[in-house]
Motif scaffolding. Structure first.
Motif, PDB file in Angstrom:
ATOM      1  N   GLU A  36       0.810  -1.227   0.000  1.00  0.00           N
ATOM      2  CA  GLU A  36       0.000   0.000   0.000  1.00  0.00           C
ATOM      3  C   GLU A  36       0.843   1.277   0.000  1.00  0.00           C
ATOM      4  OE1 GLU A  36      -1.014  -0.867   4.616  1.00  0.00           O
ATOM      5  OE2 GLU A  36      -1.764   1.051   3.873  1.00  0.00           O
TER       6      GLU A  36
ATOM      7  N   LYS B 232      -2.829   7.584   3.752  1.00  0.00           N
ATOM      8  CA  LYS B 232      -4.183   7.572   3.175  1.00  0.00           C
ATOM      9  C   LYS B 232      -5.243   7.685   4.271  1.00  0.00           C
ATOM     10  CE  LYS B 232      -2.615   5.193  -0.850  1.00  0.00           C
ATOM     11  NZ  LYS B 232      -2.289   3.882  -1.418  1.00  0.00           N
ATOM     12  N   GLU B 235      -5.367  11.168   5.424  1.00  0.00           N
ATOM     13  CA  GLU B 235      -6.061  12.010   4.431  1.00  0.00           C
ATOM     14  C   GLU B 235      -7.567  11.980   4.671  1.00  0.00           C
ATOM     15  OE1 GLU B 235      -8.334  12.932   0.885  1.00  0.00           O
ATOM     16  OE2 GLU B 235      -8.025  10.845   1.441  1.00  0.00           O
ATOM     17  N   THR B 258       4.571   6.100  -2.495  1.00  0.00           N
ATOM     18  CA  THR B 258       3.449   6.831  -3.079  1.00  0.00           C
ATOM     19  C   THR B 258       3.675   8.339  -2.913  1.00  0.00           C
ATOM     20  OG1 THR B 258       2.085   5.037  -2.283  1.00  0.00           O
ATOM     21  CG2 THR B 258       0.938   6.991  -3.105  1.00  0.00           C
ATOM     22  N   ASP B 262      -0.779  11.549  -5.075  1.00  0.00           N
ATOM     23  CA  ASP B 262      -1.592  10.340  -5.210  1.00  0.00           C
ATOM     24  C   ASP B 262      -2.403  10.038  -3.961  1.00  0.00           C
ATOM     25  OD1 ASP B 262      -0.770  10.061  -7.770  1.00  0.00           O
ATOM     26  OD2 ASP B 262       0.469   8.277  -7.472  1.00  0.00           O
ATOM     27  N   TYR B 263      -2.116  10.707  -2.857  1.00  0.00           N
ATOM     28  CA  TYR B 263      -2.998  10.525  -1.692  1.00  0.00           C
ATOM     29  C   TYR B 263      -3.658  11.842  -1.301  1.00  0.00           C
ATOM     30  CZ  TYR B 263       1.488  11.289   0.884  1.00  0.00           C
ATOM     31  OH  TYR B 263       2.693  11.749   1.335  1.00  0.00           O
ATOM     32  N   ASN B 264      -3.812  12.716  -2.322  1.00  0.00           N
ATOM     33  CA  ASN B 264      -4.676  13.881  -2.190  1.00  0.00           C
ATOM     34  C   ASN B 264      -4.197  14.907  -1.162  1.00  0.00           C
ATOM     35  OD1 ASN B 264      -6.849  15.389  -2.984  1.00  0.00           O
ATOM     36  ND2 ASN B 264      -8.308  14.381  -1.621  1.00  0.00           N
TER      37      ASN B 264
END
Lengths: 485, 456
Positions: A36, B232, B235, B258, B262-264
């Protein structure tokens, strides 16, 4: 010649680096980090061979006007020569390859150097103590205003106003406002100095400080400085000096002697560290006794056996950046001050002033000089006092590029119509000044006789005049293409 | 020999006595002192400054070399010290190209036509960073990582006018100190610090603190302990209350991890030193600053945009200057003027040199080697890994001896040990934060481990 963007040079399969193979047992990524967390998208970075890169960035460098290539009389920026030996010294491994968290007994040489720079700046300015932490002039202003705010909070005095002359740099009001102060503008008088009546009118018990640039942005020394200082101090406020123009004062006067309580230095101006295309600079803050407890932590101190960082300063405003400051820049400033010494620094200011007055004398027949009196290290002409063929100061600046000179600062200070702010510095020769004067005098003639040459300038640069309105309207702030596969 | 430092005897001052005479004559005064008539007589210094005399180039070199030799440096020592300043490999092209004096002796590109080199390089910097971070826009750099984070928090407040800032305790302690200085001394916002669990932000505690008055939630990932935050989940918690999400990241880690876009993340910042900049005892570095497009008018700092010249040829200029102090004065988005252009140039050259494959490779080497070291140290009796969350290039170890003693022994073996976490986290007083970059060879790591092994 148009230089492609690095993305347009990209060719998949090329590379510009080499790294060793992984010499420990390599494990599958997913075993080290849960999936993830892993990046799913490509990085979008280009690839090029080493020679591609070298040519690209070398060509880009050639599209710059710089001190090493051209005269660069950008007012209030002190674009003086940056000695090469200082670059070499700052890059010695014993300075450049040192980690900020190494134990203090392993960095005694750097600590000694920082300590000495503080002492040198104290002697030059008459301040009692200096912090080297701020990363730039505006950062020094901000730090100073935070200190002043902390001081009054400590004294439980409510002072929410900062006075700033209309001739000041934009950073002064911006830094004060950033700190939560109300900014009140003080008018200039017809000699370019602070209007004393206006100052008296605005000076009340709500005022925390008056921010002054000395010499001011017109290049004039504030004649009434002692009166101003008295007016400010009588109301219990502080007198802050923006040190942007300190190049005029070295060994001639000390700011402490005319009542400055706190000031910042621009090491990248006065003390010759390179401007780097827009940083890194360094903006140390010096303070008189009353404000010293509020300086950022840590300070550098000298103990009986060694130099050390002092974090135990309960009234300090805290830290204003990580670690200790732009040390590499500070090292170059140290080298500069030590090279010139007491004799040299005075000659710096003497020759900076001489050069500015000489150039002013040569130019004032061709351009309107709004404040006619001897200047310090710089002077301001008006390019738009009378409209000639609709020529603007911007056109004059662009035309200067065709003659191989970087233009002066333009449209600043705001109190001169179409200002041309010219600071030649002491490192330029009479021959260079003469050539520059001749070019501007010639341009003054062109304004009347061949205005299209100015309107169409520059012609000799890598691009013609650029459309700034278009840039702001149709924002393109990054390359939007797709890399070739 | 004339007077030392006399007319033209200083290499940086070309005016000869003869020049000076001619110039004074043209001005119409007798001496330079006649030009100081605006300076009150009683202020003019009668005596010389109490400074050392001038040094020749050779004397200067000899003296500063002596000073430099009093500092242990990473050419002589093998370092496992990170904690916000990292010993990554810098290809030779970075030093050589950024040392071109057309770059470093120019200034802020106020005259765009004379500064296309700097401007295009800045535009490339903005493009490279935007892509690496997957964020809409990037400015031309701020001072360094801590002030970039502080500016982000202030910008968030200027966007939503809320009064509370939530920081996680896993953010670099010095960044939090700077943030406290900036916010306390400027806007008077309240700050709440969220505790950590296993080396990362405690999400339950965060959930309890976030509310409608929360301006921004601020995290760092990889965080100060090197651990990866649950970006995430954070977020979701942040945006649920309409707060802005600010993250500080290690740009090198984005070769594998990441990216914030991509995780705002709303605003993503970082310390750019890792991209081709030397340690320099803490500075100059560069503050990376990126955000979503919708916030661009509130962004601090210089921004370069593409445009055309009057013949239709592509060129670059400073743009959106109406945000800035020289136009807006006290109404500017920030007081920043000079940024760290040369350091950003080094980052640009570094990213262009390493490219797509290289950044991934560097990130992977850091990951593999740090995990190798972690595993080996974990096997030494007495050394105990703590803060068990996934990490990138730094990890924490509880030690059987006080960290300063360990570091002293390592020192004798020409190794700079880890960061003593007790300095900032009293609850971790016997622990070291250890950093392993791609520069550490297996041999370095094995030697480090065998010395640690001999201590117990």
């Amino acid at each position: 010649m148009r230089e492609p963007l690095i993305f347009e040079i990209n060719k998949k399969g090329r590379k510009g680096y080499s790294l060793p193979e992984c010499d420990v047992e390599e494990k599958e990524l997913k075993r080290l980090i849960p999936e993830e967390y892993l990046r799913k998208s490509g990085l979008g970075l280009p690839e090029a061979s080493e020679l591609d890169l070298v040519r690209h960035f070398t060509r880009l460098s050639q599209k710059n006007v710089s001190i090493d290539t051209n005269f660069y009389p950008l007012g209030s920026c002190t674009m003086k020569y940056n000695p090469k030996v200082n670059e070499d010294i700052a890059h010695l491994s014993g300075f450049a390859e040192v980690h900020p968290y190494q134990s203090q007994n392993t960095v005694q040489g750097i600590l000694q150097l920082l300590y000495e720079v503080e002492k040198l700046l104290c002697e030059i300015s008459g301040m009692d103590k200096v912090s080297l932490q701020p990363a730039a002039g505006a950062h020094g202003e901000l730090t100073s205003m935070m200190m002043i705010k902390a001081y009054y909070e400590d004294k439980k005095e409510k002072r929410d106003t900062v006075l700033i002359p209309d001739s000041a740099h934009g950073t002064n009001p911006a830094s004060s406002h950033f700190c939560g102060f109300r900014v009140v503008e003080v008018k200039s008088n017809r000699y370019g100095g602070v209007d004393l009546n206006d100052l008296i009118k605005k000076m009340d018990a709500k005022v925390a400080a008056l921010m002054l640039t000395i010499p001011n942005t017109l290049g004039l020394f504030e004649k009434n400085i002692l009166n101003i200082s008295e007016i400010v101090h009588n109301k219990g406020s502080f007198l802050y000096m923006d040190g942007a123009n300190l190049n005029a004062l070295l060994g001639i006067v000390k700011p402490s002697d005319f009542g400055i309580d706190i000031m910042h230095f621009n090491l990248h101006k006065t003390f010759s560290t390179p401007h780097g295309g827009g940083g890194p600079g360094s903006g140390p803050v010096g303070a008189k006794e009353e404000l010293v407890p509020y300086l950022p932590i840590p300070t550098v101190e000298k103990g009986e056996e060694n130099y050390y960082f002092d974090y135990n300063r309960p009234k300090s405003i805290g830290k204003v950046r990580s670690f200790y400051g732009n040390v590499e820049v500070i090292i170059k400033a140290y080298c500069y001050i030590r090279s010139l010494g007491k004799e040299g620094l005075k000659k710096v200011s003497h020759n900076a002033i001489l050069n500015a007055n000489y150039l002013m004398k040569r130019l004032k027949r061709s351009f309107y000089l709004p404040y006619e009196q001897p200047c310090m290290h710089e002077f301001v002409l008006s390019g738009e006092n009378e409209k000639i063929n609709n020529i603007r100061t911007l056109d004059i600046a662009k035309r200067l590029l065709d003659f191989g000179f970087h233009p002066p600062t333009i449209y600043f200070p705001l109190i001169v119509k179409g200002a041309l702010m010219i600071e030649p510095t002491e490192t330029e020769s009479k021959e260079t000044l003469d050539a520059f004067a001749s070019a501007l005098i010639y341009i003054a003639k062109e304004m009347r006789e061949k205005p299209h040459l100015l309107k169409n300038a520059p012609q000799e640069t890598s691009v013609f005049r650029l459309d700034e309105v278009k840039a702001a309207k149709e924002l393109k702030l990054k390359w939007q293409g797709t890399l070739d596969e | 020999m004339g007077e030392k430092g006399g007319g033209a005897l200083i290499p940086y001052i070309p005016n000869t006595k003869e020049d000076q005479k001619k110039m004074l004559k043209e001005i119409g005064v007798e001496s330079i002192d006649d030009l100081f008539k605006d300076i009150p007589q009683n202020l003019q210094l009668k005596a010389e400054l109490n400074l050392p005399s001038s040094l020749s180039e050779m004397e200067l070199i000899n003296w500063t070399k002596k000073l430099s030799q009093k500092n242990a440096n990473l050419d002589e020592y093998v370092s496992f010290l990170g904690a916000g300043s990292y010993d990554h490999f810098i290809p030779a092209v970075v030093n050589h190209l950024s040392a071109r004096s057309e770059f470093y002796t120019s200034y802020t590109p106020y005259q765009a036509e004379a500064s296309q080199g700097n401007l295009q390089a800045s535009y490339e910097y903005q493009s490279l960073i935007s892509r690496l971070f997957r964020m809409d826009v990037c400015n031309a750099s701020l001072y360094e990582g801590a002030t970039a984070l502080a500016e982000a928090v202030i910008m968030a407040h200027n966007i939503n006018h809320r009064q509370k800032v939530l920081l996680t305790k896993t953010i670099h302690p010095e960044y939090r100190q700077v943030l406290a200085t900036y916010i306390k001394k400027t806007l008077g916002l309240s700050i709440a610090e969220i505790d950590y669990e296993n080396g990362i932000t405690d999400l339950n505690k965060l959930r309890k603190e976030v509310d409608k008055n929360t301006s921004s939630v601020v995290i760092q990932s990889p965080n100060f302990f090197g651990c990866l935050e649950k970006v995430k989940q954070i977020e979701e918690i942040t945006h649920k209350s309409g707060s802005l999400y600010i993250v500080s990241v290690d740009p090198i880690s984005l070769g594998l991890l990441t990216p914030p876009g991509d995780y705002n993340a709303d605003i993503a910042v970082g310390e750019g030193q890792v991209l081709g900049n030397q340690l320099n005892f803490g500075g100059p570095y560069l503050g990376i600053f990126t955000c979503k497009k919708e916030f661009i008018k509130k962004m601090p700092g210089r921004i370069v945009g593409e445009t055309l010249d009057k013949e239709g040829k592509r060129g670059f200029v400073l743009t959106l200057q109406t945000r800035e102090q020289h136009i807006r004065r006290e109404k500017a988005t920030s007081n920043i003027c000079t940024n760290e252009a040369l350091n950003a140039l080094r980052a640009t050259i570094y990213l262009a040199t390493l490219g797509e494959k290289g950044i991934k490779e560097v990130a992977n080497l850091c990951l593999q080697k740090s995990h190798y070291a972690w595993e080996k140290i974990s096997q030494i009796p007495g050394f105990k890994p703590i803060l068990g969350s996934p990490f990138f290039k730094e990890f924490s170890i509880k030690c059987p001896l006080p960290p300063h003693k360990i570091n002293k022994l390592l020192w004798k073996n020409k190794i700079i040990g880890g960061f003593d976490l007790g300095k900032f986290y009293p609850e971790l007083e016997d622990s070291l934060l250890i950093c392993v970059t791609e520069k550490r060879t297996k041999e370095d790591i094995d030697r480090f481990i065998s010395i640690l092994g001999e201590m117990v």
